[in-house]
Design a protein around this motif. Structure first.
Motif, PDB file in Angstrom:
ATOM      1  N   TRP A 431      14.511  -0.860 -19.752  1.00 27.61           N
ATOM      2  CA  TRP A 431      14.883  -2.095 -19.070  1.00 27.61           C
ATOM      3  C   TRP A 431      16.028  -1.829 -18.086  1.00 27.61           C
ATOM      4  O   TRP A 431      16.010  -2.272 -16.939  1.00 27.61           O
ATOM      5  CB  TRP A 431      15.271  -3.183 -20.078  1.00 27.61           C
ATOM      6  N   GLY A 432      17.042  -1.075 -18.544  1.00 25.62           N
ATOM      7  CA  GLY A 432      18.177  -0.745 -17.684  1.00 25.62           C
ATOM      8  C   GLY A 432      17.730   0.012 -16.439  1.00 25.62           C
ATOM      9  O   GLY A 432      18.159  -0.282 -15.316  1.00 25.62           O
ATOM     10  N   PHE A 433      16.832   0.961 -16.637  1.00 26.30           N
ATOM     11  CA  PHE A 433      16.342   1.767 -15.513  1.00 26.30           C
ATOM     12  C   PHE A 433      15.570   0.895 -14.517  1.00 26.30           C
ATOM     13  O   PHE A 433      15.768   0.983 -13.298  1.00 26.30           O
ATOM     14  CB  PHE A 433      15.449   2.896 -16.055  1.00 26.30           C
ATOM     15  N   LEU A 434      14.712   0.026 -15.047  1.00 21.96           N
ATOM     16  CA  LEU A 434      13.922  -0.833 -14.164  1.00 21.96           C
ATOM     17  C   LEU A 434      14.834  -1.778 -13.371  1.00 21.96           C
ATOM     18  O   LEU A 434      14.679  -1.942 -12.165  1.00 21.96           O
ATOM     19  CB  LEU A 434      12.902  -1.654 -14.975  1.00 21.96           C
ATOM     20  N   ILE A 435      15.807  -2.373 -14.061  1.00 23.51           N
ATOM     21  CA  ILE A 435      16.638  -3.381 -13.388  1.00 23.51           C
ATOM     22  C   ILE A 435      17.587  -2.719 -12.378  1.00 23.51           C
ATOM     23  O   ILE A 435      17.895  -3.281 -11.336  1.00 23.51           O
ATOM     24  CB  ILE A 435      17.397  -4.254 -14.441  1.00 23.51           C
ATOM     25  N   ARG A 436      18.056  -1.526 -12.676  1.00 19.82           N
ATOM     26  CA  ARG A 436      18.990  -0.854 -11.744  1.00 19.82           C
ATOM     27  C   ARG A 436      18.277  -0.217 -10.570  1.00 19.82           C
ATOM     28  O   ARG A 436      18.776  -0.252  -9.445  1.00 19.82           O
ATOM     29  CB  ARG A 436      19.760   0.247 -12.475  1.00 19.82           C
ATOM     30  N   TRP A 437      17.146   0.412 -10.838  1.00 20.24           N
ATOM     31  CA  TRP A 437      16.519   1.229  -9.795  1.00 20.24           C
ATOM     32  C   TRP A 437      15.197   0.680  -9.295  1.00 20.24           C
ATOM     33  O   TRP A 437      15.036   0.445  -8.096  1.00 20.24           O
ATOM     34  CB  TRP A 437      16.303   2.662 -10.302  1.00 20.24           C
ATOM     35  N   ILE A 438      14.247   0.501 -10.218  1.00 26.81           N
ATOM     36  CA  ILE A 438      12.887   0.176  -9.767  1.00 26.81           C
ATOM     37  C   ILE A 438      12.830  -1.199  -9.091  1.00 26.81           C
ATOM     38  O   ILE A 438      12.291  -1.331  -7.991  1.00 26.81           O
ATOM     39  CB  ILE A 438      11.883   0.247 -10.941  1.00 26.81           C
ATOM     40  N   CYS A 439      13.407  -2.216  -9.741  1.00 25.70           N
ATOM     41  CA  CYS A 439      13.333  -3.570  -9.142  1.00 25.70           C
ATOM     42  C   CYS A 439      13.951  -3.603  -7.747  1.00 25.70           C
ATOM     43  O   CYS A 439      13.275  -4.003  -6.786  1.00 25.70           O
ATOM     44  CB  CYS A 439      13.994  -4.614 -10.038  1.00 25.70           C
ATOM     45  N   PRO A 440      15.214  -3.180  -7.583  1.00 20.75           N
ATOM     46  CA  PRO A 440      15.793  -3.278  -6.236  1.00 20.75           C
ATOM     47  C   PRO A 440      15.041  -2.425  -5.204  1.00 20.75           C
ATOM     48  O   PRO A 440      14.746  -2.905  -4.120  1.00 20.75           O
ATOM     49  CB  PRO A 440      17.223  -2.747  -6.406  1.00 20.75           C
ATOM     50  N   LEU A 441      14.714  -1.185  -5.585  1.00 22.66           N
ATOM     51  CA  LEU A 441      14.078  -0.308  -4.591  1.00 22.66           C
ATOM     52  C   LEU A 441      12.683  -0.817  -4.208  1.00 22.66           C
ATOM     53  O   LEU A 441      12.309  -0.808  -3.040  1.00 22.66           O
ATOM     54  CB  LEU A 441      13.993   1.130  -5.106  1.00 22.66           C
ATOM     55  N   ALA A 442      11.930  -1.269  -5.211  1.00 22.51           N
ATOM     56  CA  ALA A 442      10.579  -1.751  -4.908  1.00 22.51           C
ATOM     57  C   ALA A 442      10.642  -3.004  -4.040  1.00 22.51           C
ATOM     58  O   ALA A 442       9.937  -3.110  -3.028  1.00 22.51           O
ATOM     59  CB  ALA A 442       9.822  -2.040  -6.204  1.00 22.51           C
ATOM     60  N   ILE A 443      11.502  -3.955  -4.411  1.00 20.86           N
ATOM     61  CA  ILE A 443      11.566  -5.203  -3.635  1.00 20.86           C
ATOM     62  C   ILE A 443      12.024  -4.905  -2.205  1.00 20.86           C
ATOM     63  O   ILE A 443      11.443  -5.371  -1.233  1.00 20.86           O
ATOM     64  CB  ILE A 443      12.525  -6.222  -4.295  1.00 20.86           C
ATOM     65  N   LEU A 444      13.055  -4.067  -2.107  1.00 24.40           N
ATOM     66  CA  LEU A 444      13.583  -3.736  -0.785  1.00 24.40           C
ATOM     67  C   LEU A 444      12.525  -3.062   0.073  1.00 24.40           C
ATOM     68  O   LEU A 444      12.336  -3.415   1.246  1.00 24.40           O
ATOM     69  CB  LEU A 444      14.797  -2.813  -0.955  1.00 24.40           C
ATOM     70  N   SER A 445      11.788  -2.102  -0.509  1.00 22.73           N
ATOM     71  CA  SER A 445      10.804  -1.420   0.344  1.00 22.73           C
ATOM     72  C   SER A 445       9.671  -2.352   0.734  1.00 22.73           C
ATOM     73  O   SER A 445       9.149  -2.256   1.852  1.00 22.73           O
ATOM     74  CB  SER A 445      10.285  -0.114  -0.265  1.00 22.73           C
ATOM     75  N   ILE A 446       9.312  -3.286  -0.162  1.00 21.33           N
ATOM     76  CA  ILE A 446       8.234  -4.213   0.218  1.00 21.33           C
ATOM     77  C   ILE A 446       8.704  -5.139   1.346  1.00 21.33           C
ATOM     78  O   ILE A 446       7.989  -5.363   2.327  1.00 21.33           O
ATOM     79  CB  ILE A 446       7.753  -5.019  -1.007  1.00 21.33           C
ATOM     80  N   ILE A 447       9.946  -5.625   1.233  1.00 14.94           N
ATOM     81  CA  ILE A 447      10.442  -6.514   2.296  1.00 14.94           C
ATOM     82  C   ILE A 447      10.539  -5.748   3.622  1.00 14.94           C
ATOM     83  O   ILE A 447      10.080  -6.221   4.665  1.00 14.94           O
ATOM     84  CB  ILE A 447      11.814  -7.131   1.909  1.00 14.94           C
ATOM     85  N   ILE A 448      11.099  -4.541   3.572  1.00 14.97           N
ATOM     86  CA  ILE A 448      11.232  -3.759   4.799  1.00 14.97           C
ATOM     87  C   ILE A 448       9.855  -3.442   5.389  1.00 14.97           C
ATOM     88  O   ILE A 448       9.610  -3.589   6.582  1.00 14.97           O
ATOM     89  CB  ILE A 448      12.035  -2.454   4.546  1.00 14.97           C
ATOM     90  N   GLY A 449       8.920  -3.050   4.511  1.00 15.33           N
ATOM     91  CA  GLY A 449       7.567  -2.737   4.975  1.00 15.33           C
ATOM     92  C   GLY A 449       6.913  -3.932   5.668  1.00 15.33           C
ATOM     93  O   GLY A 449       6.245  -3.785   6.689  1.00 15.33           O
ATOM     94  N   THR A 450       7.134  -5.117   5.111  1.00 14.85           N
ATOM     95  CA  THR A 450       6.521  -6.311   5.696  1.00 14.85           C
ATOM     96  C   THR A 450       7.124  -6.626   7.057  1.00 14.85           C
ATOM     97  O   THR A 450       6.407  -6.902   8.022  1.00 14.85           O
ATOM     98  CB  THR A 450       6.739  -7.525   4.781  1.00 14.85           C
ATOM     99  N   VAL A 451       8.443  -6.579   7.119  1.00 14.28           N
ATOM    100  CA  VAL A 451       9.102  -6.872   8.395  1.00 14.28           C
ATOM    101  C   VAL A 451       8.641  -5.857   9.442  1.00 14.28           C
ATOM    102  O   VAL A 451       8.298  -6.205  10.572  1.00 14.28           O
ATOM    103  CB  VAL A 451      10.644  -6.844   8.228  1.00 14.28           C
ATOM    104  N   TYR A 452       8.558  -4.588   9.033  1.00 10.46           N
ATOM    105  CA  TYR A 452       8.127  -3.512   9.933  1.00 10.46           C
ATOM    106  C   TYR A 452       6.702  -3.782  10.437  1.00 10.46           C
ATOM    107  O   TYR A 452       6.403  -3.571  11.612  1.00 10.46           O
ATOM    108  CB  TYR A 452       8.199  -2.194   9.169  1.00 10.46           C
ATOM    109  N   SER A 453       5.830  -4.254   9.536  1.00  9.88           N
ATOM    110  CA  SER A 453       4.437  -4.469   9.949  1.00  9.88           C
ATOM    111  C   SER A 453       4.306  -5.690  10.857  1.00  9.88           C
ATOM    112  O   SER A 453       3.288  -5.883  11.510  1.00  9.88           O
ATOM    113  CB  SER A 453       3.537  -4.625   8.724  1.00  9.88           C
ATOM    114  N   MET A 454       5.336  -6.537  10.864  1.00  2.00           N
ATOM    115  CA  MET A 454       5.255  -7.736  11.699  1.00  2.00           C
ATOM    116  C   MET A 454       5.699  -7.453  13.132  1.00  2.00           C
ATOM    117  O   MET A 454       5.258  -8.098  14.068  1.00  2.00           O
ATOM    118  CB  MET A 454       6.136  -8.849  11.121  1.00  2.00           C
TER     119      MET A 454
END
Ligand code: PHE
Length: 455
Positions: A431-454
């Motif tokens: 849980w600690g690993f997901l909340i510290r690393w996976i959640c922020p990095l995944a959300i950030l890359s999805i948002i950046i990817g979307t903005v980039y594709s727009m």
């Protein structure tokens, strides 16, 4: 920890699970999920959605509930209590805004649902697929009735919130949820035995792997996952704030996620087999009208279809109501807790603001589409609102929550709260690993990817 004496707590842990599930299960499952699957290309969307639910949303749900139970405060004060004198309260403020924004389009669709109770009961929507579609577009283009229905939905929600009848929510949901599941299973069985169902099933379950490289599919799936679980805007912080210290968080969260996800998946097992049994069906082209055109046709293939249809829309409207309650509760509890407004004033002012914002969404399918004059925008106002709040504001709220819990409040403090009375927690290190690393990095890359594709 400071807490207002009259804030109240849930009647029992099962009462809390019911209320939180009532918030999660709603139009997001039955209307939102199939619509997004249809636009996101079928099975690929479903796959990405499930990954988002388990890797990103589950850990964030646990985090939101932990913040709420720790502080016993509404979102803005929760962040401010845990990190006083910093700008983190803004993460809560974003949630208050998002609640208002989501409710403004959600109440419009809830209004359509209420109208369809009558339309199915009175057999007004029957006949050929084209006639049913025409009926939907004419109905949603009728400004006075959609605005009126939206008003009724908001007024009902405000009434419940004003009464502060939390025990009412618990009681309604206790009956509602099992009845809804039984009805959905019956409808799924009927849909799966229609001619052409296999094509729909393949569309729903077989991922088109090329879509797995599409940033928009990821963005839509992430937004839908947050929306469906009521995450990223403080609703679960608020509901967690009514939790007693003795109430377990992790196993409640497991229940909420399983219930919410199975109901969404069930909706897909109804809409796609039923949809593809109709000649010339295109899951991508119906937009927000998908369920309102496919379901009436499914009901017409059932003996006693009118009664089925009516019961279905009654249950859906009630499921929507337990969600609008939680959407309105976030801004209202903010003004009560942080601004010390009397509850009736907070309910009145927020409802009025939401209604004003809802009018363009309600009118957007008629002649008055405020957006057609703006170059480069080809959606209606309601769809635009849904995209902005669901696909950007909620993931942003989730990102801030993950960063806050993982790095600011810190995982060890959060775990102290989580494990204080917990008999069971799946895996603290994971849980600690997901909340510290996976959640922020995944959300950030999805948002950046979307903005980039727009751009
Ligand atoms: N989860 C609700 C649904 O699926 C919508 C909702 C979103 C409710 C955010 C509260 C907060 O219908």
């Amino acid at each position: 920890m400071a807490s207002t004496p009259d804030r109240g707590t849930w009647g029992s842990r099962s009462g809390f699970i019911l209320a939180a599930s009532g918030s999660a299960v709603g139009l997001g499952n039955i209307w939102g999920f199939p619509t997004q699957v249809g636009q996101g290309g079928g099975g690929a969307f479903v796959l990405v959605y499930l990954v988002c639910i388990f890797l990103i949303c589950f850990p964030i749900l646990v985090a939101e509930l932990a913040i709420g139970r720790r502080t016993h405060q509404s979102p803005v004060l929760s962040f401010a209590t845990l990190r006083p004198g910093t700008a983190w309260w803004l993460a809560g403020a974003l949630g208050v805004l998002t609640g208002v924004g989501i409710l403004s389009f959600y109440s419009v669709i809830a209004g359509w649902t209420v109208a369809y109770i009558w339309f199915t009961a009175s057999a007004t929507v029957t006949g050929e697929p084209e006639a049913i579609e025409k009926f939907f577009s004419e109905f949603t283009a009728n400004g006075p009735s959609t605005v009126g229905l939206t008003f009724v939905v908001l007024l009902t929600t405000a009434g419940v919130i004003l009464g502060g009848v939390r025990s009412g929510i618990e009681r309604v949901t206790k009956v509602l949820m099992p009845a809804f599941i039984v009805l959905l299973v019956v409808l799924a069985v009927r849909a799966l035995t229609l001619p052409g169902a296999a094509v729909g099933l393949a569309y729903y379950l077989r991922p088109d792997l090329t879509r797995l490289f599409d940033a928009n599919v990821f963005n839509a799936a992430l937004g839908q996952a947050f929306f469906s679980l009521s995450l990223g805007m403080g609703a679960m912080i608020t509901y967690g704030s009514y939790l007693d210290r003795r109430d377990g968080i992790a196993n409640s969260a497991v229940w909420i996620v399983l219930l919410d996800t199975s109901i969404a998946l069930l909706a897909g097992f109804i809409i796609f087999p039923a949809g593809f049994s109709i000649d010339g069906f295109n899951p991508n082209s119906s937009g927000p009208g998908l369920i309102f055109t496919v379901l009436p046709q499914l009901f017409s293939t059932l003996p006693g279809g009118q009664l089925f249809g009516m019961t279905f829309f009654v249950l859906l409207a009630m499921a929507a109501l337990t969600s609008t309650i939680s959407l309105l509760e976030v801004p209202v509890s903010h003004f009560v807790d942080a601004r010390h407004w009397p509850r009736p004033k907070a309910v009145g002012v927020v409802t009025l603001v939401v209604f004003t914002l809802a009018v363009p969404s309600a009118l957007g399918n008629g002649e008055i589409n405020f957006l057609t004059s703006i170059p480069g925008i080809d959606t209606d106002f309601l769809t635009l609102m849904a995209t902005v709040w669901n696909n950007f504001a909620l993931p942003m709220g989730g990102l801030l929550t993950a960063l806050f819990v993982g790095w600011v409040w810190r995982v060890d403090h959060a775990l102290e709260e989580l494990l204080a009375h917990e008999a069971w927690f799946p895996n603290t290190a994971l849980w600690g690993f997901l909340i510290r690393w996976i959640c922020p990095l995944a959300i950030l890359s999805i948002i950046i990817g979307t903005v980039y594709s727009m751009v």
